[in-house]
Design a protein around this motif. Structure first.
Motif, PDB file in Angstrom:
ATOM      1  N   THR A 283      10.599   2.904  32.124  1.00 26.47           N
ATOM      2  CA  THR A 283       9.520   1.921  32.349  1.00 26.47           C
ATOM      3  C   THR A 283       8.948   1.408  31.022  1.00 26.47           C
ATOM      4  O   THR A 283       8.816   0.190  30.838  1.00 26.47           O
TER       5      THR A 283
ATOM      6  N   ARG B 289      -1.893   7.886  30.151  1.00 26.71           N
ATOM      7  CA  ARG B 289      -1.205   8.683  29.103  1.00 26.71           C
ATOM      8  C   ARG B 289      -0.164   9.621  29.701  1.00 26.71           C
ATOM      9  O   ARG B 289       0.052  10.732  29.207  1.00 26.71           O
ATOM     10  N   SER B 290       0.472   9.200  30.804  1.00 23.60           N
ATOM     11  CA  SER B 290       1.465  10.085  31.420  1.00 23.60           C
ATOM     12  C   SER B 290       2.676  10.207  30.500  1.00 23.60           C
ATOM     13  O   SER B 290       2.982   9.298  29.722  1.00 23.60           O
TER      14      SER B 290
ATOM     15  N   HIS C 162      -7.657   7.104  28.904  1.00 22.40           N
ATOM     16  CA  HIS C 162      -7.350   8.025  30.005  1.00 22.40           C
ATOM     17  C   HIS C 162      -8.618   8.285  30.797  1.00 22.40           C
ATOM     18  O   HIS C 162      -9.643   7.610  30.556  1.00 22.40           O
ATOM     19  N   SER C 163      -8.574   9.272  31.686  1.00 25.58           N
ATOM     20  CA  SER C 163      -9.702   9.449  32.603  1.00 25.58           C
ATOM     21  C   SER C 163     -10.962   9.971  31.905  1.00 25.58           C
ATOM     22  O   SER C 163     -12.040   9.947  32.500  1.00 25.58           O
TER      23      SER C 163
ATOM     24  N   LYS D 202      -3.912   3.081  39.990  1.00 24.49           N
ATOM     25  CA  LYS D 202      -5.029   2.763  40.894  1.00 24.49           C
ATOM     26  C   LYS D 202      -5.037   1.260  41.130  1.00 24.49           C
ATOM     27  O   LYS D 202      -5.127   0.486  40.163  1.00 24.49           O
TER      28      LYS D 202
ATOM     29  N   ALA E 199       2.040  -2.208  34.744  1.00 26.54           N
ATOM     30  CA  ALA E 199       3.127  -1.310  35.177  1.00 26.54           C
ATOM     31  C   ALA E 199       2.835  -0.725  36.544  1.00 26.54           C
ATOM     32  O   ALA E 199       3.695  -0.103  37.151  1.00 26.54           O
TER      33      ALA E 199
ATOM     34  N   TYR F  68       2.256   0.035  40.417  1.00 23.77           N
ATOM     35  CA  TYR F  68       2.882  -0.413  41.659  1.00 23.77           C
ATOM     36  C   TYR F  68       2.294   0.426  42.778  1.00 23.77           C
ATOM     37  O   TYR F  68       2.611   1.602  42.926  1.00 23.77           O
TER      38      TYR F  68
ATOM     39  N   THR G  36      12.772  -2.137  34.900  1.00 24.45           N
ATOM     40  CA  THR G  36      12.885  -0.672  34.773  1.00 24.45           C
ATOM     41  C   THR G  36      14.235  -0.213  35.323  1.00 24.45           C
ATOM     42  O   THR G  36      14.954   0.582  34.701  1.00 24.45           O
TER      43      THR G  36
END
Ligand code: NAP
Length: 280
Positions: A142, A167-168, A190-191, A212, A230, A232, A263
């Protein structure tokens, strides 16, 4: 001026066309179709759809998809053993473990079991490290798609302020490193980030990787920013409120038809490269 649409469907079509002729050459030389193995654990409906789409893309470019279905209660060791079996199968050129796996499985351990030569989805730690250092590696698909769209449509990154939200390990982190390697000034949110709207407002390029629906609001966007969505989510919506934000932007990836199709095309491209490397 109307914003530029970073058309992922079109770019994916261009990539696939080039791959078909390369696959033909591989078959001529080896006498068999390169195989992309896709492992799915459990029956998450979104994952089932993604795996089917990847299988279809595989066939479109002339390769053989191998779908490996494992039950929800698969253990980490069973999955590691299956990956090792595929690592040792000479016809398998690429291995993709569909993310996410059930939470009782050590996903990163399984990702790291995929051999570097077959890690066409760019998920193992070595691939990430090499990519970050600018060394040859398969890229996480991705982030690679995002960078390809940026390049294809001539979006300038050098010296630009890029804000990545998320930040995955498969998306936010690697795309941030890729943007950094292209000389953007990168902020990763990030969160736990404080005052996200203020940070996003600084961005020349916004990458949304939150998971989200319509999370990033139009009034957070600087006029003329480039929007890469990005996300979906169910209902075919991304992570940016594109309906209201796109008119403020200079360019944006639509959802659907933006990052997603590229992707899959990049996954195919890296599988073809893996197959080509085997016959060199
Ligand atoms: P993920 O693993 O769930 O990561 C989401 C990230 O968003 C995390 O880093 C999280 O922060 C951050 N986040 C959550 N809430 C936030 C908040 N309120 N403010 C700021 N950051 C917040 O998701 P992912 O796998 O990266 O996927 C992200 C999106 O991309 C999803 O919509 C997914 O469907 C989509 N996706 C698309 C493709 C494609 O090919 N188009 C491929 C993969 C994923 P923490 O780290 O602090 O928890």
């Amino acid at each position: 001026m109307a914003p530029l649409i970073l058309d992922g469907k079109k770019l994916a079509g261009e990539i696939e066309q080039d791959l078909s002729s390369r696959v033909e050459k591989i078959i001529e030389k080896t006498g068999y179709k390169p195989v992309l193995a896709t492992i799915i654990v459990g029956e998450d409906p979104a994952s089932v759809t993604y795996v089917r789409m990847k299988g279809n893309a595989c066939r479109r470019v002339g390769m053989d998809p191998l779908k490996v279905e494992m039950p929800e209660n698969t253990t980490t060791q069973e999955l590691v053993d299956k990956i090792n079996e595929l690592n040792n199968d000479y016809r398998v050129c690429g291995i993709l473990l569909q993310h996410p796996v059930p939470s009782h499985i050590d996903e990163q351990k399984c990702f790291n079991t995929i051999s570097r030569e077959k890690d066409v989805d760019g998920v193992n730690t070595d691939s990430f490290g090499a990519m970050t250092m600018g060394l040859p590696a398969f890229f996480s698909a991705t982030p690679f798609s995002i960078m390809s769209l940026i390049k294809r449509y001539g979006v300038e990154l050098d010296g630009k302020e890029a804000v990545v939200v998320g930040r995955s390990p498969i998306l936010g982190k690697p795309v941030a490193m890729m943007l950094l390697n292209e000389n953007a000034t990168v902020t990763i949110c990030h969160s736990h980030t404080v005052d996200l709207p203020k940070i996003v407002k600084r961005a020349d390029v916004v990458v949304a990787a939150v998971g989200k629906p319509k999370f990033i609001q139009a009034d957070w966007i600087k006029e003329g920013a480039v929007l890469i969505d990005a996300g979906y989510n169910p209902g075919n919506v991304g992570d940016i409120d594109l309906e209201n934000a796109a008119p403020i932007s200079s360019a944006y990836t639509p959802v659907p038809g933006g990052v997603g199709p590229v992707t899959i095309a990049k996954l195919m491209e890296q599988t073809v490269i893996a197959a080509e490397k085997k016959i060199l």
